[in-house]
Scaffold this motif. Structure first.
Motif, short mmCIF file in Angstrom:
data_model
loop_
_atom_site.label_atom_id
_atom_site.label_comp_id
_atom_site.label_asym_id
_atom_site.label_seq_id
_atom_site.Cartn_x
_atom_site.Cartn_y
_atom_site.Cartn_z
N PHE A 290 11.71 51.77 17.01
CA PHE A 290 12.36 51.19 18.07
C PHE A 290 13.39 50.14 17.42
CE2 PHE A 290 8.88 52.71 20.17
CZ PHE A 290 9.34 53.08 21.43
N TRP A 291 14.48 49.99 17.99
CA TRP A 291 15.78 49.04 17.38
C TRP A 291 16.25 48.34 18.43
CZ3 TRP A 291 20.70 48.74 18.80
CH2 TRP A 291 21.67 48.18 17.79
N LYS A 292 16.43 47.04 17.98
CA LYS A 292 17.32 46.09 18.72
C LYS A 292 18.53 45.26 17.91
CE LYS A 292 16.21 42.69 22.39
NZ LYS A 292 15.26 42.01 22.89
N SER A 293 19.58 44.98 18.72
CA SER A 293 20.67 44.26 17.77
C SER A 293 20.21 42.99 17.98
CB SER A 293 21.96 44.81 18.57
OG SER A 293 22.90 43.83 17.90
N LEU A 294 20.54 42.13 17.01
CA LEU A 294 20.19 40.67 17.16
C LEU A 294 21.69 39.61 17.32
CD1 LEU A 294 17.53 40.30 14.19
CD2 LEU A 294 17.21 40.07 16.75
N VAL A 295 22.76 40.56 17.28
CA VAL A 295 23.84 39.93 17.30
C VAL A 295 24.80 40.60 18.47
CG1 VAL A 295 24.57 39.65 14.96
CG2 VAL A 295 24.88 41.78 15.80
N ASP A 296 24.94 39.46 19.49
CA ASP A 296 25.72 39.79 20.76
C ASP A 296 27.20 40.04 20.40
OD1 ASP A 296 23.25 39.24 21.92
OD2 ASP A 296 23.59 37.37 21.88
N PRO B 22 13.27 45.66 2.98
CA PRO B 22 13.75 45.58 1.56
C PRO B 22 15.05 46.25 1.49
CG PRO B 22 11.82 46.67 1.50
CD PRO B 22 11.92 46.03 2.91
N PHE B 23 15.33 47.52 2.12
CA PHE B 23 16.27 48.26 1.53
C PHE B 23 17.57 48.25 2.78
CE2 PHE B 23 13.03 49.93 -0.86
CZ PHE B 23 13.41 49.54 -2.10
N GLY B 24 17.27 47.28 3.87
CA GLY B 24 18.52 47.32 4.85
C GLY B 24 19.22 46.48 4.79
N ASP B 25 20.26 46.50 5.26
CA ASP B 25 21.47 45.44 5.46
C ASP B 25 21.27 44.33 6.72
OD1 ASP B 25 23.70 43.87 5.11
OD2 ASP B 25 25.16 45.34 6.34
N ARG B 26 20.59 43.43 6.54
CA ARG B 26 20.09 42.26 7.41
C ARG B 26 19.40 43.00 8.58
NH1 ARG B 26 25.91 41.07 8.88
NH2 ARG B 26 26.05 42.98 8.05
N VAL B 27 18.46 43.74 8.08
CA VAL B 27 17.29 44.43 9.15
C VAL B 27 16.21 43.73 8.74
CG1 VAL B 27 16.23 46.33 9.85
CG2 VAL B 27 18.69 46.72 8.91
N TRP B 28 15.45 43.25 10.06
CA TRP B 28 14.40 42.70 9.74
C TRP B 28 13.17 43.81 10.64
CZ3 TRP B 28 12.52 37.76 8.03
CH2 TRP B 28 13.57 36.97 7.60
N GLU C 6 12.87 36.72 17.82
CA GLU C 6 14.34 36.80 18.10
C GLU C 6 14.84 35.66 17.88
OE1 GLU C 6 15.16 39.42 21.31
OE2 GLU C 6 13.44 40.76 21.10
N GLN C 7 14.38 34.67 18.57
CA GLN C 7 15.33 33.21 18.57
C GLN C 7 15.28 32.70 17.23
OE1 GLN C 7 13.05 29.96 19.98
NE2 GLN C 7 14.67 28.99 20.48
N GLN C 8 14.34 32.93 16.41
CA GLN C 8 14.53 32.53 14.84
C GLN C 8 15.33 33.18 13.91
OE1 GLN C 8 12.96 29.78 13.54
NE2 GLN C 8 12.63 29.24 15.74
N LEU C 9 15.61 34.44 14.33
CA LEU C 9 16.35 35.33 13.69
C LEU C 9 17.76 35.28 14.00
CD1 LEU C 9 14.14 38.64 13.33
CD2 LEU C 9 14.81 36.89 11.37
N ALA D 254 24.59 36.66 9.21
CA ALA D 254 24.49 36.57 7.92
C ALA D 254 23.13 36.86 7.02
CB ALA D 254 25.07 35.39 7.28
N LEU D 255 22.22 36.57 7.93
CA LEU D 255 20.89 37.02 7.55
C LEU D 255 20.17 37.97 8.30
CD1 LEU D 255 18.34 35.87 5.76
CD2 LEU D 255 17.48 34.54 7.79
N ALA D 256 20.30 37.99 9.62
CA ALA D 256 19.87 38.99 10.64
C ALA D 256 20.50 39.64 11.51
CB ALA D 256 18.50 38.53 11.18
N ARG D 257 20.61 41.02 11.81
CA ARG D 257 21.52 41.51 12.71
C ARG D 257 20.63 42.58 13.38
NH1 ARG D 257 23.55 46.29 11.46
NH2 ARG D 257 22.97 47.05 9.34
#
Length: 162
Positions: free
Chosen positions: A156-162, A70-76, A101-104, A110-113
């Motif tokens: 744990f953290w993972k980028s969704l943008v390549d 809720p308070f993150g910038d395009r964080v899921w 991951e595929q869906q995000l 613009a929605l998930a990073r």
């Protein structure tokens, strides 16, 4: 054999609950908050929250729940992922995570990073931590004694943008 992943439906509720308790994630007395999240998703009142299941032959092999922070910038956050104990190490968890991951990624940056997941530091969660690290997540933070004395929260953290 490929794992079939689909959106959760009302008929899956009891099996999802069993997955949570069978994996020791929740005691039966702790299921109220869990049920609220699941019921909110099914009722459509939790916008952008998603439950998915891995359907096996007659019963669910696994389930996952993810939603935007809720308070993150395009964080899921992957709030929940569980696989039937007799199906551990058979690819079900990996298929669920890959689907998330595929869906995000498909939704675009613009929605998930970023995708994060939180887990316990106790020895019982060693397999979960290994799973996330093998999947390309990096241990990002430790909140000491979050879950109780000697039980830290690991993020744990993972980028969704390549």
């Amino acid at each position: 054999m490929p794992v079939a992943v689909r959106a959760a439906v009302a008929a899956d509720i009891e099996q999802i609950r069993r997955l949570a308790t069978a994996n020791g994630m929740f005691a039966a007395a702790e299921m109220d908050g869990f049920d609220e999240m699941l019921q909110g998703y099914l009722a459509g009142t939790l916008e952008d929250h998603r439950w998915i299941v891995a359907a096996g032959s007659g019963e669910l092999d696994g389930a996952a729940y993810y939603a935007p922070e809720p308070f993150g910038d395009r964080v899921w956050n992957l709030y929940f992922i569980a696989v039937r104990p007799d199906r551990h190490r058979c690819g079900t968890g990996s298929a669920l995570l890959a689907h998330v991951e595929q869906q995000l990624r498909f939704a675009g940056d613009a929605l998930a990073r970023v995708l994060i997941v939180e887990t316990s530091s106790t020895a019982d969660y060693d397999p979960a931590r290994g799973f996330y690290q093998r999947a390309g997540f990096h241990r990002e933070a430790v909140i000491r004694e979050f879950y109780g004395p000697g039980d830290d929260k690991l993020v744990f953290w993972k980028s969704l943008v390549d």
